[in-house]
Enzyme design. Structure first.
Site, PDB file in Angstrom:
ATOM      1  CG  ASP A  12      -1.842   1.122   1.335  1.00  0.00           C
ATOM      2  OD1 ASP A  12      -2.401   1.503   0.285  1.00  0.00           O
ATOM      3  OD2 ASP A  12      -2.023   1.656   2.443  1.00  0.00           O
ATOM      4  CG  ASP A  14      -2.288   7.580   0.781  1.00  0.00           C
ATOM      5  OD1 ASP A  14      -1.421   8.459   0.734  1.00  0.00           O
ATOM      6  OD2 ASP A  14      -3.203   7.463  -0.053  1.00  0.00           O
TER       7      ASP A  14
END
Length: 335
Positions: A12, A14
């Protein structure tokens, strides 16, 4: 070291690599070191507001060695979903970023501005400049029968200033106005993970994220191992009470933990031992011999609770008691 059991990392962005414009501690060096241990890398993002080129450029500015081909986003996934189902030239109302509009246009679909254009479908993705009028237009079109795809349903998004409403919060507003649930193109569905693993020719990928309900759930649905990194939204406490599909295989403080041995989890007659910490479930609560500040104590607590509740379908907040050995005191921490 933990990463030695895998041939790829599906990460991922963020809350894992950066928060807002700034890199998270240990992230850049840890990601760049993957190439030295023959582990390939891809980024899986629900952010539908930025193109892979823009994301890759931001990552390179932070010092991460990457390219746009390594970025897999929900905007492209949502556009592909509609392109497979609609006739070429079909009208689509885009509620989202300029890049999401571009994704629709390049796939031979017509971008329209209003429900009065009678769109066949609505696609909704995150855009910080979104207004009430945009949400209203989506609602009008959906209420008139337009198909609806959401790029993602993240309720929150980490920013440099803190946690802010994400696309899922805005999607919920449209759901309340229409009574309709969208189909979701990005995480927690498995499509992005499977597509990235296939592109990397990976057979043993590790999914890394900071959110249980998107990264960990999506990795689980794809059949991949998962690691929750504690630099973003979720915490050991939320992992502890998570349903089965959102339980990570590993809990790590930062991405630097990829290069450290993961502690052995020992299931013993008197509890679950991780490092020096021991946890057991007693009378519906978790008793941990160890410090609340020690991640191994939380790892032990999680595995003890998960073993005792192997089919848990919803979130729970079990009571947990830590006994700090050094002080020989008992503290009660209620979820």
């Amino acid at each position: 070291m933990l990463i030695s059991g895998f041939d790829a990392v599906l990460s991922d962005l963020d809350g894992v690599v950066y928060a807002g414009p700034n890199a998270i501690d240990d992230a850049v060096e840890s990601l760049n070191t993957l190439a030295e241990v023959n582990v390939t890398l891809a980024f899986i993002t629900n952010n539908a507001g930025r193109s892979p080129m823009s994301v890759a450029a931001h990552l390179r500015q932070l010092g991460v060695k990457t390219s746009a081909e390594q970025v897999f986003g929900s905007a492209d996934a949502g556009a592909e979903m509609l392109a497979r189902e609609l006739n070429p030239g079909s009208k689509v109302l885009v509620v989202g970023s300029p890049y999401l509009r571009e994704c629709i246009a390049v796939r031979g679909l017509e971008v329209v501005e209003s429900h009065t254009d009678e769109p066949a479908a609505v696609i909704q993705g995150f855009d910080p400049d979104m207004s009430w009028k945009n949400l209203a237009e989506a609602s009008y079109a959906i209420n008139r029968g337009a198909a609806w795809v959401a790029t993602n349903t993240d309720l929150t998004i980490p920013r440099a200033e803190g946690i802010a409403p994400g696309n899922g919060s805005l999607v919920n507003a449209v759901t309340l106005a229409t009574g309709v649930e969208p189909r979701v193109a990005g995480k927690p569905e498995s499509y992005l993970f499977a597509r990235a693993a296939d592109r990397l020719d990976s057979h043993r990928p590790l999914v890394i994220g900071d959110r249980l309900d998107t990264d960990i759930l999506g990795g689980f649905r794809a059949g991949f191992s998962t690691a929750l990194v504690l630099t973003g939204v979720d915490s050991p406490r939320t992992a502890l009470g998570a349903p089965v599909e959102q339980r990570p295989n590993y809990l790590i403080n930062t991405l630097a933990d990829l290069y450290r041995p993961y502690p052995t989890i020992k299931v013993l007659g008197y509890g679950v031992q991780v490092g020096e910490a021991v946890a057991k479930v007693s009378d519906g609560a978790i008793e941990v011999s160890g410090s609340e500040s020690d991640l191994n104590a939380w790892r032990a607590a999680c595995h003890a609770w998960w073993l005792a509740h192997p089919r848990q379908s919803g979130h729970e907040q079990p009571e947990i008691r830590f006994t700090d050995r050094g002080l020989d005191t008992l503290r009660r921490v209620r979820g």
